[in-house]
Design a protein around this motif. Sequence first.
Motif, PDB file in Angstrom:
ATOM      1  N   TYR A  13       0.854  -1.187   0.000  1.00 55.73           N
ATOM      2  CA  TYR A  13       0.000   0.000   0.000  1.00 55.73           C
ATOM      3  C   TYR A  13       0.888   1.234   0.000  1.00 55.73           C
ATOM      4  O   TYR A  13       1.765   1.381   0.853  1.00 55.73           O
ATOM      5  CB  TYR A  13      -0.909   0.012   1.231  1.00 55.73           C
ATOM      6  N   GLU A  14       0.675   2.118  -0.968  1.00 56.29           N
ATOM      7  CA  GLU A  14       1.483   3.324  -1.074  1.00 56.29           C
ATOM      8  C   GLU A  14       0.722   4.369  -1.875  1.00 56.29           C
ATOM      9  O   GLU A  14       0.046   4.047  -2.850  1.00 56.29           O
ATOM     10  CB  GLU A  14       2.802   2.977  -1.777  1.00 56.29           C
ATOM     11  N   ASN A  15       0.835   5.617  -1.472  1.00 50.78           N
ATOM     12  CA  ASN A  15       0.171   6.738  -2.154  1.00 50.78           C
ATOM     13  C   ASN A  15      -1.341   6.518  -2.292  1.00 50.78           C
ATOM     14  O   ASN A  15      -1.926   6.726  -3.352  1.00 50.78           O
ATOM     15  CB  ASN A  15       0.797   6.995  -3.527  1.00 50.78           C
ATOM     16  N   ASN A  16      -1.960   6.031  -1.212  1.00 50.59           N
ATOM     17  CA  ASN A  16      -3.418   5.824  -1.135  1.00 50.59           C
ATOM     18  C   ASN A  16      -3.954   4.801  -2.134  1.00 50.59           C
ATOM     19  O   ASN A  16      -5.115   4.878  -2.538  1.00 50.59           O
ATOM     20  CB  ASN A  16      -4.158   7.156  -1.316  1.00 50.59           C
ATOM     21  N   THR A  17      -3.131   3.857  -2.516  1.00 53.36           N
ATOM     22  CA  THR A  17      -3.581   2.810  -3.428  1.00 53.36           C
ATOM     23  C   THR A  17      -2.792   1.525  -3.177  1.00 53.36           C
ATOM     24  O   THR A  17      -1.668   1.569  -2.676  1.00 53.36           O
ATOM     25  CB  THR A  17      -3.414   3.256  -4.905  1.00 53.36           C
ATOM     26  N   TRP A  18      -3.408   0.410  -3.520  1.00 52.94           N
ATOM     27  CA  TRP A  18      -2.713  -0.876  -3.445  1.00 52.94           C
ATOM     28  C   TRP A  18      -1.973  -1.091  -4.750  1.00 52.94           C
ATOM     29  O   TRP A  18      -2.456  -0.747  -5.821  1.00 52.94           O
ATOM     30  CB  TRP A  18      -3.698  -2.012  -3.168  1.00 52.94           C
ATOM     31  N   SER A  38      -0.192  -0.194 -10.298  1.00 52.90           N
ATOM     32  CA  SER A  38      -0.868   0.458  -9.182  1.00 52.90           C
ATOM     33  C   SER A  38      -2.327   0.768  -9.514  1.00 52.90           C
ATOM     34  O   SER A  38      -2.792   0.531 -10.618  1.00 52.90           O
ATOM     35  CB  SER A  38      -0.130   1.748  -8.817  1.00 52.90           C
ATOM     36  N   SER A  41      -8.006  -0.721  -5.432  1.00 49.30           N
ATOM     37  CA  SER A  41      -8.709  -0.156  -4.281  1.00 49.30           C
ATOM     38  C   SER A  41      -8.552  -0.996  -3.013  1.00 49.30           C
ATOM     39  O   SER A  41      -8.716  -0.490  -1.913  1.00 49.30           O
ATOM     40  CB  SER A  41     -10.193   0.034  -4.596  1.00 49.30           C
ATOM     41  N   ASP A  42      -8.227  -2.290  -3.176  1.00 49.03           N
ATOM     42  CA  ASP A  42      -7.999  -3.103  -1.983  1.00 49.03           C
ATOM     43  C   ASP A  42      -6.911  -4.141  -2.247  1.00 49.03           C
ATOM     44  O   ASP A  42      -6.516  -4.388  -3.389  1.00 49.03           O
ATOM     45  CB  ASP A  42      -9.289  -3.766  -1.484  1.00 49.03           C
TER      46      ASP A  42
END
Length: 136
Positions: A13-18, A38, A41-42
């Motif tokens: 998880y990085e920069n608000n995304t999986w 990238s 969402s989960d």
Amino acid sequence: MNNDIIGKEVVFYENNTWNHIIKEINLYTYTIEYEIKSGFSDKEQAEQSYFFFNEKFQKDIERIKRLTNIQYTFTEYLDFWMKNLYLPYSDSSAKVGYSWTIYQIILPKVKRDVLLGMVTTKFLDDLIDECDGYSK
């Protein structure tokens, strides 16, 4: 590998995304390149995508190995050499040093992998330059 890939888990998880790391084969040079995919969402979506790309990579690499009659990539051979040829016949202090060097310094710095028969002095020089920042 890209420097931003080094040390990451396969799914992260990085920069608000999986995201996940994929390996792809350049069919012109038979070079294995690493990339981050990238936008998931989960974690489950990222894992499913990772397994899809990994399965494709495994089929592609087996096909390329058959076509070229080369059994290993550079990184696979380092691992094979360490586990099957070096470790069984070395003393314990040397085992630690060589294991550390291969698994903690060399392999994490590989930006791209190549079939063993296609390793060049330029490839090795570039890899040594990447490792040079860790230790002279």
